[in-house]
Design a protein around this motif. Structure first.
Motif, PDB file in Angstrom:
ATOM      1  N   TYR A 299       1.694  31.968  11.814  1.00  0.00           N
ATOM      2  CA  TYR A 299       0.537  31.122  11.304  1.00  0.00           C
ATOM      3  C   TYR A 299      -0.074  30.298  12.183  1.00  0.00           C
ATOM      4  O   TYR A 299      -1.225  30.136  12.345  1.00  0.00           O
ATOM      5  CB  TYR A 299       1.006  30.013  10.151  1.00  0.00           C
ATOM      6  CG  TYR A 299       1.622  30.759   8.869  1.00  0.00           C
ATOM      7  CD1 TYR A 299       0.885  32.059   8.242  1.00  0.00           C
ATOM      8  CD2 TYR A 299       3.023  30.461   8.360  1.00  0.00           C
ATOM      9  CE1 TYR A 299       1.535  32.432   7.193  1.00  0.00           C
ATOM     10  CE2 TYR A 299       3.175  31.065   7.438  1.00  0.00           C
ATOM     11  CZ  TYR A 299       2.725  32.165   6.677  1.00  0.00           C
ATOM     12  OH  TYR A 299       3.137  32.669   5.461  1.00  0.00           O
ATOM     13  N   GLU A 303      -3.878  30.327  13.720  1.00  0.00           N
ATOM     14  CA  GLU A 303      -4.667  29.252  13.949  1.00  0.00           C
ATOM     15  C   GLU A 303      -5.008  29.148  15.210  1.00  0.00           C
ATOM     16  O   GLU A 303      -6.353  28.585  15.348  1.00  0.00           O
ATOM     17  CB  GLU A 303      -3.710  27.985  13.480  1.00  0.00           C
ATOM     18  CG  GLU A 303      -3.429  27.874  12.023  1.00  0.00           C
ATOM     19  CD  GLU A 303      -2.224  27.001  11.722  1.00  0.00           C
ATOM     20  OE1 GLU A 303      -2.016  26.703  10.535  1.00  0.00           O
ATOM     21  OE2 GLU A 303      -1.326  26.353  12.933  1.00  0.00           O
ATOM     22  N   VAL A 308      -8.340  27.400  13.820  1.00  0.00           N
ATOM     23  CA  VAL A 308      -8.073  26.607  12.663  1.00  0.00           C
ATOM     24  C   VAL A 308      -6.851  25.631  12.768  1.00  0.00           C
ATOM     25  O   VAL A 308      -5.694  26.136  13.324  1.00  0.00           O
ATOM     26  CB  VAL A 308      -7.802  27.514  11.405  1.00  0.00           C
ATOM     27  CG1 VAL A 308      -7.193  26.862  10.065  1.00  0.00           C
ATOM     28  CG2 VAL A 308      -8.829  28.622  11.096  1.00  0.00           C
ATOM     29  N   ASP A 310      -5.065  23.744  10.576  1.00  0.00           N
ATOM     30  CA  ASP A 310      -3.875  23.904   9.596  1.00  0.00           C
ATOM     31  C   ASP A 310      -4.207  25.208   8.556  1.00  0.00           C
ATOM     32  O   ASP A 310      -5.175  24.937   7.672  1.00  0.00           O
ATOM     33  CB  ASP A 310      -3.640  22.723   8.837  1.00  0.00           C
ATOM     34  CG  ASP A 310      -2.404  22.543   7.987  1.00  0.00           C
ATOM     35  OD1 ASP A 310      -2.210  23.847   7.320  1.00  0.00           O
ATOM     36  OD2 ASP A 310      -1.796  21.797   7.778  1.00  0.00           O
ATOM     37  N   LEU A 311      -3.679  26.145   8.562  1.00  0.00           N
ATOM     38  CA  LEU A 311      -4.151  27.243   7.668  1.00  0.00           C
ATOM     39  C   LEU A 311      -3.791  26.890   6.329  1.00  0.00           C
ATOM     40  O   LEU A 311      -4.703  27.204   5.152  1.00  0.00           O
ATOM     41  CB  LEU A 311      -3.146  28.677   7.913  1.00  0.00           C
ATOM     42  CG  LEU A 311      -3.595  29.852   7.419  1.00  0.00           C
ATOM     43  CD1 LEU A 311      -5.142  30.237   7.625  1.00  0.00           C
ATOM     44  CD2 LEU A 311      -2.819  31.107   7.603  1.00  0.00           C
TER      45      LEU A 311
END
Length: 383
Positions: A299, A303, A308, A310-311
């Protein structure tokens, strides 16, 4: 390092007017499998039959596939195929119609089999002895048109079974964005979040590879950039096109990398309560992404690539924009009675832990972990 495989449909035709490809098929008879009335109401079923007739084929329609296709529906469709003897099976509609058609195909080719004979992964015998398969999705979500998966419900025991067999990958996937343009907003939301669940689970899967990651990551990007627009602007052709493609890309990733706990838990809570699969995925996703972070750095990589922060939080924010509740207790699609939830929690947790999708989740989650995740997602609490 073990030998690995990467499978996708032999042909994928996508874009405006892709449905016209039906007129180029070679054969004598085709069985169209569809769900409720939407494909008929919007004229797509009639258009598909006309295109098959142009190809020189007679056709029958096997309709009435329910949102959570049952073993009985699959057996009914297989019997109709045995009587008509099609050399093409054309599934048109939502993921349920496509899933049901795949297993109808199996029982048409192997009528001696019982449903329990194909539950184990890889137990389905070879297909294409009698017919080939075309999948035409009307929703941008399940990616059944791309995958080796089908989900069938045992209504007597309230269990959804993911059926997995490489031969169920369709021969031809037709991705025409005209079909999903007519989806109502809540179905756009639920199926779109199913796409995001497929992609995020494929990335984190212990079976993910350099072949599957690019498809999954691009699908995540497309969903985050387009789903809200498709939901709020149903006629937005660019958003619809991108979401339809995102669904197929995520499908290419997860049919080769498999999935994880989001789907394991969604399958079983869907079997118990009847909640829509994509909606269950949307609610479960943030909790399970946060749980899985202790076992994987994938993750973090997503990100960084997509910018991003915080997914899990990005999923929560997207859910809010789509009017999806933060937990099952707040969900009013079905009756999530708290007493029933507590009564079925142990059984549901054990069944979810035994789901094949659990095998490729990062770490080695226990039944207790699954129970804690269900509890958190029901009440909206921390795991």
């Amino acid at each position: 390092m073990s030998v690995m495989h990467f499978s996708v449909p032999r042909d994928i035709v996508y874009g405006e007017n892709a449905l016209q490809t039906l007129s180029t098929l070679k054969g004598k008879r085709a069985a169209l499998v569809t769900g409720g009335s939407s494909m008929k109401r919007f004229g797509f079923l009639e258009q598909a039959q006309a295109l098959l007739a142009k190809a020189g084929m007679t056709s029958i329609v096997i309709d009435g596939v329910e949102p959570n296709p049952s073993v009985a529906t699959v057996q009914r469709g297989a019997q109709a195929m045995l009587e008509f003897e099609p050399d093409w099976i054309v599934a048109i509609g939502g993921g349920s119609a496509l899933d049901a058609a795949k297993v109808m195909w199996c029982f048409y080719e192997h009528p001696q089999l019982k449903f329990e004979d194909i539950i184990a992964v890889g137990s389905m015998p070879p297909l294409r002895n009698k017919a080939r398969f075309v999948a035409i999705p009307s929703t941008s979500g399940t990616a059944s048109e791309i995958t080796a998966f089908s989900v069938i419900t045992d209504t007597e025991n309230h269990i959804k079974y993911p059926i997995v067999a490489a031969d169920m990958v369709p021969d031809l996937a037709i991705l025409d964005p005209a079909l999903p343009e007519l989806m109502p907003p809540h179905i756009t939301a639920n199926t779109g979040m199913d796409v995001l669940a497929h992609a995020t689970e494929a990335v984190a899967s212990i079976a993910a590879t350099s072949f599957t990651d690019p498809y999954a990551i691009e699908a995540i990007k497309l969903v985050l950039e387009n789903l809200e627009n498709a939901y709020k602007e149903p006629g937005n052709k660019d958003a619809r096109f991108n979401m339809h493609n995102a669904s197929a890309l995520a499908g290419m990733a997860f049919t080769n990398a498999s999935l994880g706990l989001v789907h394991s838990l969604a399958h079983k809570i869907g079997g118990e309560f009847g909640v829509t699969h994509g909606l269950a995925n949307a609610i479960l996703m943030p909790y399970i992404i946060n749980f899985n972070r202790q076992f994987t750095d994938k993750y973090d990589r997503v990100e960084k690539l997509l910018g991003v922060t915080d997914l899990a939080e990005a999923v929560r924010q997207l859910n809010a924009k789509l009017n999806i509740p933060t937990c099952f207790k707040e969900c009013d699609e079905v009756d999530f009675n708290e007493t029933k939830f507590r009564d079925v929690l142990d059984r549901m947790s054990a069944n979810a832990h035994a789901d094949p999708c659990t095998l490729t989740n990062p770490g080695k989650p226990t039944v207790a972990d699954v129970k804690a995740l269900y509890t958190a997602a029901y009440y909206g609490s921390a795991v």
